[in-house]
Design an enzyme around this catalytic site. Structure first.
Site, PDB file in Angstrom:
ATOM      1  N   HIS A 131      19.332 -32.021  -2.552  1.00  0.00           N
ATOM      2  CA  HIS A 131      18.838 -33.275  -3.109  1.00  0.00           C
ATOM      3  C   HIS A 131      17.692 -33.123  -4.091  1.00  0.00           C
ATOM      4  CE1 HIS A 131      20.955 -36.431  -0.834  1.00  0.00           C
ATOM      5  NE2 HIS A 131      21.112 -35.482   0.067  1.00  0.00           N
ATOM      6  N   LYS A 154      10.318 -47.707  -6.615  1.00  0.00           N
ATOM      7  CA  LYS A 154      10.789 -46.431  -6.082  1.00  0.00           C
ATOM      8  C   LYS A 154       9.569 -45.743  -5.493  1.00  0.00           C
ATOM      9  CE  LYS A 154      12.341 -45.327 -10.264  1.00  0.00           C
ATOM     10  NZ  LYS A 154      13.618 -44.689 -10.080  1.00  0.00           N
ATOM     11  N   ARG A 155       9.754 -44.635  -4.777  1.00  0.00           N
ATOM     12  CA  ARG A 155       8.584 -43.919  -4.282  1.00  0.00           C
ATOM     13  C   ARG A 155       7.644 -43.595  -5.449  1.00  0.00           C
ATOM     14  NH1 ARG A 155       8.452 -42.465   1.272  1.00  0.00           N
ATOM     15  NH2 ARG A 155       6.537 -41.403   0.641  1.00  0.00           N
ATOM     16  N   LYS A 185       8.408 -39.206 -11.216  1.00  0.00           N
ATOM     17  CA  LYS A 185       9.069 -40.480 -11.542  1.00  0.00           C
ATOM     18  C   LYS A 185       8.318 -41.240 -12.643  1.00  0.00           C
ATOM     19  CE  LYS A 185      11.170 -41.029  -6.928  1.00  0.00           C
ATOM     20  NZ  LYS A 185      12.587 -41.428  -7.122  1.00  0.00           N
ATOM     21  N   THR A 200      19.335 -43.641  -7.150  1.00  0.00           N
ATOM     22  CA  THR A 200      20.331 -44.629  -6.734  1.00  0.00           C
ATOM     23  C   THR A 200      19.798 -46.032  -7.006  1.00  0.00           C
ATOM     24  OG1 THR A 200      19.441 -44.450  -4.491  1.00  0.00           O
ATOM     25  CG2 THR A 200      21.489 -43.252  -4.968  1.00  0.00           C
ATOM     26  N   LYS A 221      21.672 -49.695  -8.318  1.00  0.00           N
ATOM     27  CA  LYS A 221      21.540 -51.054  -7.758  1.00  0.00           C
ATOM     28  C   LYS A 221      21.221 -52.054  -8.865  1.00  0.00           C
ATOM     29  CE  LYS A 221      19.594 -48.802  -3.727  1.00  0.00           C
ATOM     30  NZ  LYS A 221      18.308 -48.370  -3.127  1.00  0.00           N
TER      31      LYS A 221
END
Ligand SMILES: *Cc1c(COP(=O)(O)O)cnc(C)c1O
Length: 836
Positions: A376, A568-569, A574, A676, A680
């Site tokens: 992952h 998101k985290r 990110k 992911t 969404k």
């Protein structure tokens, strides 16, 4: 414990067989009333909505129970091949609406509640999220088991029943504060304890050769501190197909003898401490996303899950096949969700050899044909390694087995590349250094017949980067399975109005075959349809604002603004920081009067930082300070507002993604394995601004470049630029960025807290900034301008929104799971026996 058996071997059919429960409103309302008054024992003085929720949940659960056993009966009768999905995380969220949707009883339930004078939304809202995961990886596991049930595949999930799930996040003075999430406080109606299936897991102790002369060379593991694993089963309903699969979560418990033994020795306090040690194993989820921290208890959790689950599978095998393991590999497959459960490779070897008497080669052939590993992450700091010292003390027998696996494996490598000492050191399962460590990812690869990444780019980078040596040795093992999301939760349930409009246009087959969403494409040209589409988006934005007002307190935001969302985290890769820099740039533009053709926007942030991740927590503080400055400035005048939504979780995302216009997927290329959240948003008609990273690449391919706002370095460019990266020069060359850095560096956003953002400023200015935030700023601003311009053209935006949903068919986990099954698991779908 539960040792008394029936005199005959089974309970009577008169006891276990029952007619199907009614699915009509009358039956449902009668059952809700019965559960409220009888099962739960409440009366007219009951003030808590929780009990009305519980009565409804029990009523729905009753309908799952009968389908659940009929599914297990069918698998049992077929004696079919099965897959077990091993995961330390299942980020399930709420269960009620999903169960109602999948059973297809939404309408009669609605009617029943009307009869009883109850409101569904109020009841549903009192369910706690099952937050047994950190983020994407845990949510993927939850979407996977949903799709497995929908495809009627005999797949069982195995995980841990954490007493405390993902922490609750509060924001105090702009800082993240963590609160424990005691989600089981009011009980959990969706679980079924099965104490009769308790197994025993060993820790500690020592090993020696057996003195049993009939088993020469046999090793015994003795003087262990044992822990009990008690299963709690959660039903996993398929979509309107009668199938209900099982998620089995293990709770740890102390054994009896261990208490008594210590007590007899007179040390009462020590005995209680030991009991706590056992019960601590399933106490709390580790809140680290994409990074590991080497804590002893974490390794304990990993072995606890692996051992309990494998013993459970072997117990069923023995019951059906006795000690004959010749067909075990044909009938069983274990999918490892990241390296977390990888110790299962060594544990299966131990069970087969030490407990069931198989020879090494036989046991290895079985293990190597049943284990499959999903990677992952590409972040090196997230690749798990455990100190050999810790293994020796906690799992001595497992360490011996790992050493032997390694010795045999390195023999194979040496035979293939004679004399290549460097390669042996690179590939060894044991990393040498000041402290020897076990490389769990390598153990997973060596022990598995399949290794997959989670998006095309990610799988490619694995083969040519991180796992290059292994790919050279076993190219056939490597494959890609692009992630997905379940369209039941992430469209049908969370966005009922849009789902209704879609079904009106193209029929309702899309819920179980998402590729049919492509049939929506022509409707992008239908003006009346576009209008209805955007009216629904607007109502969803209002709902998002209501949700925000409930969670955050009332602040006025206009639903006509562009909702620009990054949830998101919080992680440096990110790049929430890049987004904040852009927000500061917009603020700066307004301040200097550069507001011609302005697109008013609301920038929403949400996400948790790992409690020990100092930089991520500082970024949260920066977002909140920037938000405070902007929202308190009358000159912004509806042109720009910024919100940080506390406590991001599944239930929040179910309200956020339907109400989003622009989805921020802006990670440094090559760092986000798949993502992911991006799927969404797309499925719910948001447009993406993003880099060529993870599944963004495939999203852009599906929807077309003209419907996606692309910017940034590619993964290759990021790698090429390392070494020669000069953010100072980038800042000097870009007037916008220079001004943004000037504001930050002047302390404009931290006037009363001097210096708090210095580490952030330094990271942007560092030539070693691995995330290359400055490098991507100019392109990001340009893409944001394009998005803003597109949003002002309402017709064009509506078209693009529809086309995004229409192109999202690939990102159903039904497709992902069909691929896992076709290429890895090779299971035959088995329909459940019909309900009588
Ligand atoms: C989908 C989801 C994630 C994953 O989001 P990414 O943007 O892919 O990192 C994390 N947390 C929750 C609650 C989610 O629903």
């Amino acid at each position: 414990m539960l040792t008394r058996k029936f005199k005959t071997s089974n309970p009577t059919a008169l006891l276990t067989e029952m007619p199907g429960l009614g699915m009509g409103a009358k039956n449902l309302s009668a059952d809700i009333r019965r559960h409220f008054n009888c099962t739960l024992g409440r009366d007219r003085d009951c003030r808590s909505v929780h009990y009305a929720y519980s009565a409804l949940a029990l009523t729905v659960r009753d309908r799952l129970m009968e389908r659940w056993r009929n599914t297990e009966y069918a698998y049992d009768q077929a004696d079919c091949r099965r897959t077990y999905y091993l995961s330390l995380e299942f980020l399930l969220g709420r269960a009620l609406s999903n169960a109602m949707l999948n059973l297809g009883i939404e309408e009669p339930i609605q009617q029943a509640l009307n009869e009883l004078g109850l409101e569904l939304e109020e009841l549903a809202d009192s369910e706690f999220d099952a937050g047994l995961g950190n983020g994407g990886l845990g949510r993927l596991a939850a979407c996977f088991i949903d799709s497995c049930a929908t495809l009627q595949l005999p797949v069982m999930g195995y995980g841990i029943r954490y007493e405390y799930g993902m922490f609750r996040q509060m924001i105090v003075n702009g800082y993240q504060v963590e609160e424990p999430d005691h989600w089981l406080r009011n009980g959990h109606v969706w679980e079924q304890e099965r104490p009769e299936l308790t197994v025993r897991v060993k820790f500690g102790g020592r090993t020696e050769f057996s003195n049993d002369v009939s088993r020469p060379g046999q090793v015994v593991w003795l003087d262990t501190d044992d822990v009990l694993a008690v299963p709690f089963d959660i039903p996993v309903p398929g979509y309107r197909n009668g199938t209900v699969n099982t998620l089995r979560l293990w709770k740890s418990a102390a054994t009896d003898e261990f208490k008594l033994g210590e007590f007899n020795a007179g040390d009462y306090a020590e005995s209680v401490r030991a009991k706590n040690l056992a019960e601590n194993i399933s106490m709390v989820l580790y809140p680290n996303d994409a990074s590991e921290n080497g804590k002893e208890l974490r390794l304990r959790q990993q072995y606890f899950l692996a051992s309990a689950s494998l013993q459970d599978v072997l117990r069923r095998w023995l019951a059906d096949h006795g000690e004959d393991f010749s067909e075990f590999a044909e009938k069983n497959c274990f999918q490892l969700n990241d390296t977390h459960p990888t110790i299962a490779v060594a544990e299966l070897m131990r069970l087969l050899i030490d407990v069931h008497g198989l020879a090494w080669n036989e046991a290895w052939a079985i293990t190597n044909r049943t284990m499959a590993y999903t990677n992952h992450t590409l972040l090196p700091e997230a690749l798990e390694k455990w100190p050999v010292r810790l293994f020796r003390q906690m799992l001595p027998r497992l360490l011996e087995i790992i050493f032997e696996i390694n010795a045999r494996f390195l023999g194979e490598v040496a035979a293939r590349w004679p004399g290549d000492i460097d390669r042996l050191a690179r590939m060894s399962l044991i990393e040498e250094g000041h402290e020897q460590q076990v490389r769990m990812a390598y153990l997973a690869i060596v022990g598995s017949f399949s290794v997959n990444g989670v998006a095309a780019l990610h799988s490619d980078l694995l083969k040519h980067g991180l796992f290059k040596d292994f790919h050279e040795l076993w190219p056939e093992r490597f494959n890609n399975k692009t992630n997905g999301i379940t369209p039941r939760r992430w469209l049908a349930a969370c966005n009922p109005e849009l789902a209704g409009l879609i079904s009106e246009a193209i029929g309702d087959k899309w819920t179980a075959d998402l590729t049919r969403l492509a049939e929506l494409r022509p409707f992008a040209e239908d003006a009346a349809f576009r209008e209805r589409w955007m009216a629904i988006k607007r109502r969803n934005k209002e709902k998002l604002l209501d949700f925000k007002n409930r969670e955050l307190g009332l602040t006025l935001v206009n639903p006509d603004l562009m909702f620009d969302v990054q949830v998101k985290r919080i992680h440096e890769y990110k790049r929430q920081l890049l987004n904040v820099l852009h927000v500061i740039h917009l603020f700066d533009r307004i301040k200097r009067g550069d507001v011609q053709d302005w697109t008013p926007r609301c920038v929403l942030f949400g996400g948790k930082a790992a409690p020990g991740y100092v930089m991520a927590k500082r970024i949260i503080k920066l977002i909140n300070n920037v938000a405070g400055t902007i929202n308190g400035d009358p000159e912004m005048n509806d042109r720009l507002s910024v919100l940080f939504l506390p406590n991001y979780r599944v239930t929040a995302m179910e309200v956020i993604c339907p109400g989003t216009d622009l989805s921020e997927q802006i990670s440094t290329a090559g760092k986000e394995a798949s993502g992911t959240g991006n799927m969404k948003f797309m499925m719910n008609g948001a447009l993406t601004i993003g880099t060529l990273d993870g599944a963004n690449i495939e999203i852009r391919e599906e929807v077309g470049a003209e419907n996606f706002f692309l910017f940034g370095l590619t993964a290759e460019e990021v790698e090429r630029r390392r070494g020669g990266y000069d953010p100072g020069a980038v800042i000097e060359a870009n007037e916008d960025l220079k001004r943004v850095m000037g504001l930050l560096e002047s302390g404009f956003f931290n006037r009363f807290e001097p210096g708090i953002f210095d580490p952030i400023i330094e990271s942007i200015r560092s030539p070693h900034d691995p995330w290359m935030t400055a490098a991507d700023f100019p392109g990001y601003v340009e893409a944001q301008r394009a998005a803003a311009a597109a949003f002002r053209d309402k017709d064009r935006w509506a078209r693009m929104s529809i086309l995004n949903t229409a192109a999202s068919g690939k990102f159903s986990t039904d497709r992902t799971i069909a691929e896992y099954n076709r290429e890895i698991w090779k299971l035959t779908p088995i329909p459940a026996l019909p309900v009588k």
